[in-house]
Structures are given as C-alpha cells and as structure tokens.
Motif scaffolding. Structure first.
Motif, PDB file in Angstrom:
ATOM      1  N   ALA A 211       1.222  -1.043   0.129  1.00 30.60           N
ATOM      2  CA  ALA A 211       0.033  -0.237  -0.345  1.00 30.60           C
ATOM      3  C   ALA A 211       0.928   0.764   0.140  1.00 30.60           C
ATOM      4  CB  ALA A 211      -1.146  -0.347   1.131  1.00 30.60           C
ATOM      5  N   GLY A 212       0.592   2.309  -0.276  1.00 30.48           N
ATOM      6  CA  GLY A 212       1.513   4.002  -0.716  1.00 30.48           C
ATOM      7  C   GLY A 212       2.132   4.087  -1.493  1.00 30.48           C
ATOM      8  N   ARG A 213       2.655   4.723  -1.817  1.00 32.67           N
ATOM      9  CA  ARG A 213       3.615   5.131  -2.306  1.00 32.67           C
ATOM     10  C   ARG A 213       4.253   4.435  -3.505  1.00 32.67           C
ATOM     11  NH1 ARG A 213       6.335   7.522   1.863  1.00 32.67           N
ATOM     12  NH2 ARG A 213       7.797   7.132   1.908  1.00 32.67           N
ATOM     13  N   TRP A 214       4.679   3.117  -2.677  1.00 35.77           N
ATOM     14  CA  TRP A 214       5.766   2.745  -2.670  1.00 35.77           C
ATOM     15  C   TRP A 214       5.501   1.245  -4.481  1.00 35.77           C
ATOM     16  CZ3 TRP A 214       9.200   3.940  -0.034  1.00 35.77           C
ATOM     17  CH2 TRP A 214       8.576   4.576   1.702  1.00 35.77           C
ATOM     18  N   LEU A 215       6.607   1.884  -4.980  1.00 32.22           N
ATOM     19  CA  LEU A 215       6.869   0.691  -6.299  1.00 32.22           C
ATOM     20  C   LEU A 215       7.556  -0.361  -6.792  1.00 32.22           C
ATOM     21  CD1 LEU A 215       7.412   3.520  -8.725  1.00 32.22           C
ATOM     22  CD2 LEU A 215       5.473   3.332  -7.913  1.00 32.22           C
ATOM     23  N   GLN A 216       6.897  -1.451  -7.147  1.00 32.93           N
ATOM     24  CA  GLN A 216       7.559  -2.914  -7.517  1.00 32.93           C
ATOM     25  C   GLN A 216       8.178  -2.623  -8.455  1.00 32.93           C
ATOM     26  OE1 GLN A 216       3.798  -3.305  -6.254  1.00 32.93           O
ATOM     27  NE2 GLN A 216       4.507  -2.261  -4.480  1.00 32.93           N
ATOM     28  N   THR A 217       8.573  -3.788  -8.934  1.00 35.71           N
ATOM     29  CA  THR A 217       9.703  -4.556 -10.073  1.00 35.71           C
ATOM     30  C   THR A 217       9.224  -6.278  -9.780  1.00 35.71           C
ATOM     31  OG1 THR A 217      11.328  -2.861 -10.412  1.00 35.71           O
ATOM     32  CG2 THR A 217      12.087  -4.755 -11.471  1.00 35.71           C
ATOM     33  N   VAL A 218       9.234  -6.389 -10.373  1.00 37.04           N
ATOM     34  CA  VAL A 218       8.786  -8.476 -10.406  1.00 37.04           C
ATOM     35  C   VAL A 218      10.165  -8.570 -10.665  1.00 37.04           C
ATOM     36  CG1 VAL A 218       7.365 -10.339 -11.236  1.00 37.04           C
ATOM     37  CG2 VAL A 218       6.519  -7.770 -11.409  1.00 37.04           C
ATOM     38  N   TYR A 219      10.394 -10.048  -9.843  1.00 31.81           N
ATOM     39  CA  TYR A 219      11.845  -9.979  -9.843  1.00 31.81           C
ATOM     40  C   TYR A 219      11.038 -11.980 -10.122  1.00 31.81           C
ATOM     41  CZ  TYR A 219      16.797 -10.112  -9.829  1.00 31.81           C
ATOM     42  OH  TYR A 219      17.331 -10.781 -10.723  1.00 31.81           O
ATOM     43  N   VAL A 220      10.971 -12.693 -11.061  1.00 29.16           N
ATOM     44  CA  VAL A 220      10.555 -13.780 -10.995  1.00 29.16           C
ATOM     45  C   VAL A 220      12.077 -14.539 -11.750  1.00 29.16           C
ATOM     46  CG1 VAL A 220       9.002 -15.449 -12.358  1.00 29.16           C
ATOM     47  CG2 VAL A 220       8.066 -13.805 -11.359  1.00 29.16           C
ATOM     48  N   LYS A 221      12.293 -14.336 -12.333  1.00 33.42           N
ATOM     49  CA  LYS A 221      13.671 -15.081 -12.742  1.00 33.42           C
ATOM     50  C   LYS A 221      14.936 -13.930 -13.097  1.00 33.42           C
ATOM     51  CE  LYS A 221      15.599 -15.802 -17.322  1.00 33.42           C
ATOM     52  NZ  LYS A 221      15.619 -16.159 -19.295  1.00 33.42           N
ATOM     53  N   HIS A 222      16.440 -14.815 -11.896  1.00 34.44           N
ATOM     54  CA  HIS A 222      17.048 -14.316 -11.591  1.00 34.44           C
ATOM     55  C   HIS A 222      18.071 -13.768 -13.093  1.00 34.44           C
ATOM     56  CE1 HIS A 222      20.257 -12.219  -9.757  1.00 34.44           C
ATOM     57  NE2 HIS A 222      21.174 -13.817 -10.110  1.00 34.44           N
ATOM     58  N   VAL A 223      18.787 -11.875 -12.722  1.00 35.66           N
ATOM     59  CA  VAL A 223      19.239 -12.480 -13.685  1.00 35.66           C
ATOM     60  C   VAL A 223      20.639 -11.191 -12.983  1.00 35.66           C
ATOM     61  CG1 VAL A 223      19.674 -10.437 -16.111  1.00 35.66           C
ATOM     62  CG2 VAL A 223      18.031 -11.528 -15.608  1.00 35.66           C
ATOM     63  N   GLU A 224      21.279 -11.739 -12.979  1.00 35.98           N
ATOM     64  CA  GLU A 224      22.836 -11.485 -12.052  1.00 35.98           C
ATOM     65  C   GLU A 224      23.040 -10.148 -12.757  1.00 35.98           C
ATOM     66  OE1 GLU A 224      25.219 -11.095  -9.633  1.00 35.98           O
ATOM     67  OE2 GLU A 224      24.516 -12.922  -9.494  1.00 35.98           O
ATOM     68  N   THR A 225      23.151  -8.567 -12.119  1.00 34.58           N
ATOM     69  CA  THR A 225      23.059  -7.194 -12.702  1.00 34.58           C
ATOM     70  C   THR A 225      24.018  -6.576 -11.831  1.00 34.58           C
ATOM     71  OG1 THR A 225      21.043  -7.395 -13.693  1.00 34.58           O
ATOM     72  CG2 THR A 225      21.517  -4.873 -12.589  1.00 34.58           C
ATOM     73  N   PRO A 226      24.669  -5.639 -11.727  1.00 35.61           N
ATOM     74  CA  PRO A 226      25.414  -5.070 -11.339  1.00 35.61           C
ATOM     75  C   PRO A 226      24.103  -4.366 -10.179  1.00 35.61           C
ATOM     76  CG  PRO A 226      26.267  -3.946 -13.417  1.00 35.61           C
ATOM     77  CD  PRO A 226      25.080  -5.160 -13.684  1.00 35.61           C
ATOM     78  N   PHE A 227      24.599  -4.245  -9.215  1.00 37.49           N
ATOM     79  CA  PHE A 227      23.219  -3.930  -7.839  1.00 37.49           C
ATOM     80  C   PHE A 227      22.873  -2.661  -7.631  1.00 37.49           C
ATOM     81  CE2 PHE A 227      22.157  -3.130  -3.247  1.00 37.49           C
ATOM     82  CZ  PHE A 227      21.482  -3.601  -3.219  1.00 37.49           C
ATOM     83  N   GLU A 228      23.937  -1.919  -8.156  1.00 42.18           N
ATOM     84  CA  GLU A 228      22.579  -0.100  -7.910  1.00 42.18           C
ATOM     85  C   GLU A 228      22.506   0.476  -9.569  1.00 42.18           C
ATOM     86  OE1 GLU A 228      27.553  -1.046 -10.579  1.00 42.18           O
ATOM     87  OE2 GLU A 228      26.691  -1.166  -8.240  1.00 42.18           O
ATOM     88  N   GLU A 229      22.237  -0.901 -10.194  1.00 43.67           N
ATOM     89  CA  GLU A 229      21.146  -1.038 -11.130  1.00 43.67           C
ATOM     90  C   GLU A 229      19.961  -1.546 -11.099  1.00 43.67           C
ATOM     91  OE1 GLU A 229      23.388  -3.000 -15.419  1.00 43.67           O
ATOM     92  OE2 GLU A 229      24.628  -1.848 -14.831  1.00 43.67           O
TER      93      GLU A 229
END
Length: 258
Positions: A211-229
């Motif tokens: 609830a509220g202003r928070w946004l989500q990113t769906v992350y079902v499949k893991h793809v190795e990515t630089p953490f800051e990205e």
C-alpha cells in the motif's frame, strides 16, 4: 508454570520476561544465582525432568514468539573460535590478550533470518538482518544497507489464493497498461516500476500488494546485474526497519541483565 511461580515467589526483584511450553526467561539479580539453581533442583526432583540453563547479556523482546537474545561471553579455544567465525559470522566475537570469546545469538519469529526452514517466509530478509545488526552490533541501518548487495534479501514473495489474480499496473511508452501476472511472484521495492494489484476475478475488487506510494519491480527470473542498476528503493526498507526499532526501544526491550 510451577517453576515460574517458584522463582517469582522466592527470589526478590525478579522480572519475568517470557514463558512458553518449553522454556522460560527471567531477569534475576546475580546475587541470587545460587538460590535460583536451588529452586531449579527442587523443581527437577518434583517433576523428574531435567532443565537446561543459559544466561544472556541482552534480550531484544517483541513478545514471547519474537525476540533476539545474546548470551553472555563464553571462552573458547582458537580453533573453535575461527571455525565459528566462518560458520556463524553474525555472532559476537572478541579476542582479548590472546584469549577468544564468543557471544552466541538466537533470533526468533519475525527477527529470524538465518538457516530458515523451508516452510518459513523468506520475504525481505534485509529487514530482520538490519534490525539484528543494529541491536547486536550497533550498526546503523542506513550504513548496513550500503554493505548488503544480495538482491534476494530485498525480495518479497506472494502467492495468490482463491478466486483472485495478480495484475501489474504500469506506464509503458506513455500508456497506462495492465498485465496479468502468474500466481506466484517475487518482487522488490524500486525507485521506478509498477504497482502489483491483487484483483478479484468476480467482483473486480482490488488490493495493493504494497500500500501507499511504494513501487515494485517483478523479479521472477534472476539475471545477474550490478547491484546499483536494480534501482532498489532503500527508503522503503529503512522505513520498515526503523518502525520496528522505534517500537522496541521505548519499552526498554533491549535488556541488559544485572
């Protein structure tokens, strides 16, 4: 219950902390330690049961099912010390004048984060980890989060039940888009992204997963990515962490024993 009553009736200034079916915790002035052991011996004789004992230097107590406990310092040899540091790095270790000491920790309920059973909820493990590091090691949450870059610790998991479905609401190329999602999801809180909505298939009722202003990113499949990205919204996690910390500190649940 009988042992609890015996201790509380016979030892002055005792403070009951918690009790469940397999144990109890009390604060007892050190000068009454021998009296406490004598009471326990009498209880063992009456019940024909055997007690185990431990002493704590600190207890962070939410309730009987949710707490963090830190034992008093125990001396160990160097080999054991080094082995424990590798196996359980979050316990408290100290080397003094060539001698080695460990304070063991125990986390229960919503404060658990290590070696969780398969049936336990592993959502947003970064939150209990940060709370633990704050109370046990004195590390501020905003500092701790900057050192933790395991994306899975920031992820939450949800599973649909009954006549409902997950729908992702987001903006794509200037258009407001709704996409149906699978029944089991993993996601993290992000600076940009979407709102995941639980929608009833019959009457179209909608409930936000977060609830509220928070946004989500769906992350079902893991793809190795630089953490800051990943674009993780650290403010969400800090908000949850500090709400828990602030609820614990005013009622003096960070208990340092006599």
């Amino acid at each position: 219950m009988m042992l609890y009553e015996m201790i509380c009736l016979e030892i002055p200034d005792v403070i009951p902390l918690m009790q469940n079916t397999d144990g109890l915790e009390t604060m007892i002035p050190r000068k009454y330690y021998d009296k406490y052991m004598e009471i326990c011996a009498r209880w063992e004789e009456i019940t024909n049961l055997k007690l185990e004992h431990d002493t704590y230097s600190k207890v962070i107590l939410g309730d009987v099912n949710n707490y963090i406990a830190v034992t008093e310092s125990k001396k160990v040899d160097k080999e054991v010390y080094e082995e424990l540091k590798k196996k359980v790095p979050y316990d408290v270790y100290e080397e003094v004048d060539g001698e080695y000491f460990v304070k063991f920790t125990k986390s229960k309920g919503r404060f658990e984060f290590a070696n969780l059973a398969l049936h336990k909820n592993k959502s947003f493990l970064i939150i209990p980890k940060a709370i633990f590091m704050y109370f046990v090691h004195g590390i501020k949450p905003e500092e701790y989060l900057l050192t933790e870059n395991n994306i899975f610790d920031y992820c939450g998991g949800v599973k649909i039940k009954g006549n409902w479905k997950f729908v992702e609401h987001h903006v794509e190329m200037g258009y407001y888009v709704k996409d149906n999602l699978q029944d089991t999801l993993r996601y993290y809180m992000s600076n940009t992204g979407s709102k995941i909505i639980k929608q009833n298939k019959d009457d179209k009722r909608e409930i936000q997963i977060e609830a509220g202003r928070w946004l989500q990113t769906v992350y079902v499949k893991h793809v190795e990515t630089p953490f800051e990205e990943y674009g993780i919204n650290l403010n969400y996690y800090l908000d949850k962490i500090y709400k828990e910390i602030n609820s614990l500190e005013p009622v003096i649940t960070q208990l340092k024993l006599f």
